[in-house]
Design an enzyme around this catalytic site. Structure first.
Site, PDB file in Angstrom:
ATOM      1  N   GLU A   1      44.485  43.292  48.023  1.00 29.03           N
ATOM      2  CA  GLU A   1      44.979  44.240  47.012  1.00 29.03           C
ATOM      3  C   GLU A   1      46.486  44.203  46.814  1.00 29.03           C
ATOM      4  O   GLU A   1      46.968  44.388  45.699  1.00 29.03           O
ATOM      5  CB  GLU A   1      44.544  45.676  47.367  1.00 29.03           C
ATOM      6  CG  GLU A   1      43.083  45.982  47.073  1.00 29.03           C
ATOM      7  CD  GLU A   1      42.125  45.609  48.191  1.00 29.03           C
ATOM      8  OE1 GLU A   1      42.532  44.855  49.114  1.00 29.03           O
ATOM      9  OE2 GLU A   1      40.978  46.061  48.163  1.00 29.03           O
TER      10      GLU A   1
ATOM     11  N   ALA B   1      36.529  45.180  43.723  1.00 30.65           N
ATOM     12  CA  ALA B   1      36.349  46.131  42.633  1.00 30.65           C
ATOM     13  C   ALA B   1      36.634  45.369  41.339  1.00 30.65           C
ATOM     14  O   ALA B   1      37.378  44.380  41.347  1.00 30.65           O
ATOM     15  CB  ALA B   1      37.316  47.282  42.788  1.00 30.65           C
TER      16      ALA B   1
ATOM     17  N   GLU C   1      35.345  46.092  51.750  1.00 34.21           N
ATOM     18  CA  GLU C   1      35.249  47.529  52.066  1.00 34.21           C
ATOM     19  C   GLU C   1      33.786  47.985  52.071  1.00 34.21           C
ATOM     20  O   GLU C   1      33.379  48.798  52.891  1.00 34.21           O
ATOM     21  CB  GLU C   1      36.080  48.341  51.069  1.00 34.21           C
ATOM     22  CG  GLU C   1      37.580  48.135  51.303  1.00 34.21           C
ATOM     23  CD  GLU C   1      38.441  48.750  50.217  1.00 34.21           C
ATOM     24  OE1 GLU C   1      38.241  48.388  49.033  1.00 34.21           O
ATOM     25  OE2 GLU C   1      39.292  49.598  50.534  1.00 34.21           O
TER      26      GLU C   1
ATOM     27  N   GLY D   1      37.207  45.517  47.475  1.00 39.69           N
ATOM     28  CA  GLY D   1      36.079  46.455  47.540  1.00 39.69           C
ATOM     29  C   GLY D   1      34.821  45.828  48.134  1.00 39.69           C
ATOM     30  O   GLY D   1      33.961  46.547  48.666  1.00 39.69           O
TER      31      GLY D   1
HETATM   32  N1  COA Z   1      37.063  41.811  39.209  1.00 36.61           N
HETATM   33  C1  COA Z   1      36.671  41.399  37.999  1.00 36.61           C
HETATM   34  N2  COA Z   1      36.253  40.130  37.759  1.00 36.61           N
HETATM   35  C2  COA Z   1      36.229  39.293  38.796  1.00 36.61           C
HETATM   36  C3  COA Z   1      36.627  39.648  40.096  1.00 36.61           C
HETATM   37  C4  COA Z   1      37.065  41.000  40.286  1.00 36.61           C
HETATM   38  N3  COA Z   1      37.423  41.461  41.484  1.00 36.61           N
HETATM   39  N4  COA Z   1      36.510  38.583  40.911  1.00 36.61           N
HETATM   40  C5  COA Z   1      36.050  37.582  40.151  1.00 36.61           C
HETATM   41  N5  COA Z   1      35.881  37.999  38.886  1.00 36.61           N
HETATM   42  C6  COA Z   1      35.394  37.223  37.732  1.00 36.61           C
HETATM   43  C7  COA Z   1      36.455  36.297  37.191  1.00 36.61           C
HETATM   44  O1  COA Z   1      37.334  36.994  36.324  1.00 36.61           O
HETATM   45  C8  COA Z   1      35.620  35.266  36.475  1.00 36.61           C
HETATM   46  O2  COA Z   1      35.160  35.823  35.269  1.00 36.61           O
HETATM   47  P1  COA Z   1      35.235  34.940  33.891  1.00 36.61           P
HETATM   48  O3  COA Z   1      34.359  33.755  34.170  1.00 36.61           O
HETATM   49  O4  COA Z   1      34.680  35.866  32.855  1.00 36.61           O
HETATM   50  O5  COA Z   1      36.663  34.575  33.713  1.00 36.61           O
HETATM   51  C9  COA Z   1      34.391  35.150  37.383  1.00 36.61           C
HETATM   52  O6  COA Z   1      34.363  36.341  38.151  1.00 36.61           O
HETATM   53  C10 COA Z   1      34.457  33.971  38.336  1.00 36.61           C
HETATM   54  O7  COA Z   1      35.656  34.068  39.082  1.00 36.61           O
HETATM   55  P2  COA Z   1      36.730  32.874  39.209  1.00 36.61           P
HETATM   56  O8  COA Z   1      38.052  33.476  39.532  1.00 36.61           O
HETATM   57  O9  COA Z   1      36.647  31.986  38.010  1.00 36.61           O
HETATM   58  O10 COA Z   1      36.131  32.088  40.477  1.00 36.61           O
HETATM   59  P3  COA Z   1      36.941  31.165  41.476  1.00 36.61           P
HETATM   60  O11 COA Z   1      35.908  30.473  42.301  1.00 36.61           O
HETATM   61  O12 COA Z   1      37.942  30.343  40.769  1.00 36.61           O
HETATM   62  O13 COA Z   1      37.755  32.189  42.426  1.00 36.61           O
HETATM   63  C11 COA Z   1      38.019  34.167  43.767  1.00 36.61           C
HETATM   64  C12 COA Z   1      37.078  33.048  43.285  1.00 36.61           C
HETATM   65  C13 COA Z   1      37.183  35.157  44.554  1.00 36.61           C
HETATM   66  C14 COA Z   1      39.101  33.567  44.678  1.00 36.61           C
HETATM   67  C15 COA Z   1      38.689  34.840  42.550  1.00 36.61           C
HETATM   68  O14 COA Z   1      37.687  35.211  41.634  1.00 36.61           O
HETATM   69  C16 COA Z   1      39.492  36.081  42.879  1.00 36.61           C
HETATM   70  O15 COA Z   1      40.585  35.983  43.397  1.00 36.61           O
HETATM   71  N6  COA Z   1      38.954  37.278  42.560  1.00 36.61           N
HETATM   72  C17 COA Z   1      39.629  38.522  42.734  1.00 36.61           C
HETATM   73  C18 COA Z   1      39.645  38.916  44.186  1.00 36.61           C
HETATM   74  C19 COA Z   1      40.422  40.205  44.381  1.00 36.61           C
HETATM   75  O16 COA Z   1      41.611  40.276  44.200  1.00 36.61           O
HETATM   76  N7  COA Z   1      39.680  41.236  44.768  1.00 36.61           N
HETATM   77  C20 COA Z   1      40.252  42.519  45.046  1.00 36.61           C
HETATM   78  C21 COA Z   1      40.140  43.404  43.863  1.00 36.61           C
HETATM   79  S1  COA Z   1      40.861  44.981  44.179  1.00 36.61           S
END
Ligand code: COA
Length: 260
Positions: free
Chosen positions: A135, A66, A115, A112
Site C-alpha cells: 500500500e 482492494a 489482509e 487487501g
Molecule cells: N485493483 C484493481 N485492479 C487490479 C488490481 C487491484 N488491486 N490488481 C490487479 N488488477 C487488474 C489490473 O488492473 C488488470 O486489469 P486490466 O486487464 O483491466 O488492465 C488485471 O487486474 C491484471 O493485472 P496486471 O497488472 O495486468 O497483471 P500483472 O501480472 O502484470 O501484475 C500484479 C500482477 C499483482 C503485480 C499487479 O496487478 C499489481 O501490482 N496489482 C496491484 C497490487 C496492489 O497494489 N495491491 C494493493 C491494493 S491496496
C-alpha cells in the site's frame, strides 16, 4: 443474495468460497466484500458446515488487493469509512467467526488480499504464491487490519520491513516467517486444505468455537486472554460435546460429537 463475484460450493462439511474475478486478479471491490460477508455468514449459520475454505479463481491470484479503481478519488472521510466498513463487514467478521476459516492462497495475495488471508484462522499456500502489503507504494497504508495482523503473525520487525519496502515475499519465505502453515503445489493446495478440514471435523465444533474465542481474546483491546480462556473452558463443561468426548474416551470408542 445472488453472487456475481464469488462461487460457493458446499460438500462433506466444507463450504468452499472462491473469489471469482480472475480478469482483475480477484481484486476486492465493494460488491465482492458484501458477497463474501453474506456467503461466510450463511456458511457459519449452517449446522452441516464445519470448515470454510477461501481461495481465488484462476492460477495467478488469490486476491491482488482492494480494487484500486474504486477508491482512487476518495476523500479523507471516505477513506476512513472504507476501512471501517471493510473491517467490520469482512476482516474482523472472519477473524471472529466460530466456524474455522482456512485461506488457501493460490497466487498473489497482496494488500487487501493478504489482509483477507491474515483474517482467516490460518493459511496454507501453493508454491507460486506471492504475498505482501504494497500500500505505501500507492501512498496509503493497509486499512483492512494489515498493520495489526502482520506484526502479530510474523513479528514487528519483519512486518515493519515488509510494509515499509512494499515488498512481496514468496511462499517459501512466508512459510519461514510463519505467515502460512504449509506450502504445496498448486494441484495439491485444495486437497491439502480439505485434508486439514477433515482433521478439524473429527473434533468438537463447539470446543473449536470456544478455542477461537479464547485465542482471539488475547489480541482484543481491553480483554484478558487468560480470563477468556477460563470462561470458555468452563462453558465447555456444560456442552453435550464434552459429555460425548469424555464418555467416548472412557468407553474406549471414537466420539460422535453432536455439535452442541
Ligand atoms: N485493483 C484493481 N485492479 C487490479 C488490481 C487491484 N488491486 N490488481 C490487479 N488488477 C487488474 C489490473 O488492473 C488488470 O486489469 P486490466 O486487464 O483491466 O488492465 C488485471 O487486474 C491484471 O493485472 P496486471 O497488472 O495486468 O497483471 P500483472 O501480472 O502484470 O501484475 C500484479 C500482477 C499483482 C503485480 C499487479 O496487478 C499489481 O501490482 N496489482 C496491484 C497490487 C496492489 O497494489 N495491491 C494493493 C491494493 S491496496
Amino acid at each position: 443474495m445472488t453472487f456475481n463475484n464469488i462461487l460457493t460450493e458446499d460438500y462433506g462439511g466444507i463450504s468452499r468460497i472462491t473469489i471469482d474475478r480472475p480478469d482483475k486478479l480477484n481484486a476486492l471491490n465493494m460488491d465482492t466484500i458484501s458477497e463474501l460477508h453474506h456467503a461466510l455468514n450463511q456458511a457459519d449459520l449452517a449446522k452441516a458446515i464445519k470448515v470454510i475454505i477461501i481461495t481465488g479463481s484462476g492460477e495467478k491470484a488469490f486476491v491482488a488487493g482492494a480494487d484500486i479503481s474504486e477508491f482512487a478519488d476518495y476523500s479523507v472521510s471516505q477513506g476512513e469509512r472504507l476501512a471501517a466498513q471493510g473491517q467490520a463487514q469482512l476482516f474482523d467478521f472472519i477473524a471472529h467467526l466460530s466456524t474455522p476459516v482456512i485461506a488457501a492462497v493460490n497466487g498473489f495475495a497482496l494488500g487487501g488480499g493478504l489482509e483477507l488471508a491474515m483474517a482467516a484462522h490460518f493459511r496454507i499456500a501453493s508454491d507460486n504464491a506471492k504475498m505482501g502489503l504494497p500500500e505505501v507504494s500507492l501512498g496509503v497504508i493497509p486499512g483492512y487490519g494489515g498493520t495489526q495482523r502482520l506484526p502479530q503473525l510474523v513479528g514487528k520487525g519483519r512486518a515493519m520491513e515488509l510494509i515499509m519496502t512494499a515488498s512481496m515475499i514468496d511462499a517459501k519465505k512466508a512459510l519461514l516467517y510463519g505467515l502460512v502453515n504449509h506450502v504445496t503445489t498448486q494441484d495439491e493446495l485444495l486437497p491439502l486444505a480439505e485434508e486439514i478440514a477433515e482433521k478439524i471435523m473429527r473434533n468438537s465444533s463447539v470446543a473449536i468455537a470456544a478455542a477461537i474465542t479464547a485465542m482471539n481474546a488475547g489480541y482484543e483491546d481491553g480483554e484478558n486472554g487468560f480470563e477468556a480462556e477460563i470462561t470458555q473452558f468452563g462453558r465447555c463443561f456444560g456442552t453435550a460435546d464434552f459429555q460425548e468426548g469424555t464418555q467416548a474416551f472412557l468407553s474406549k470408542r471414537k466420539p460422535d460429537f453432536p455439535g452442541q
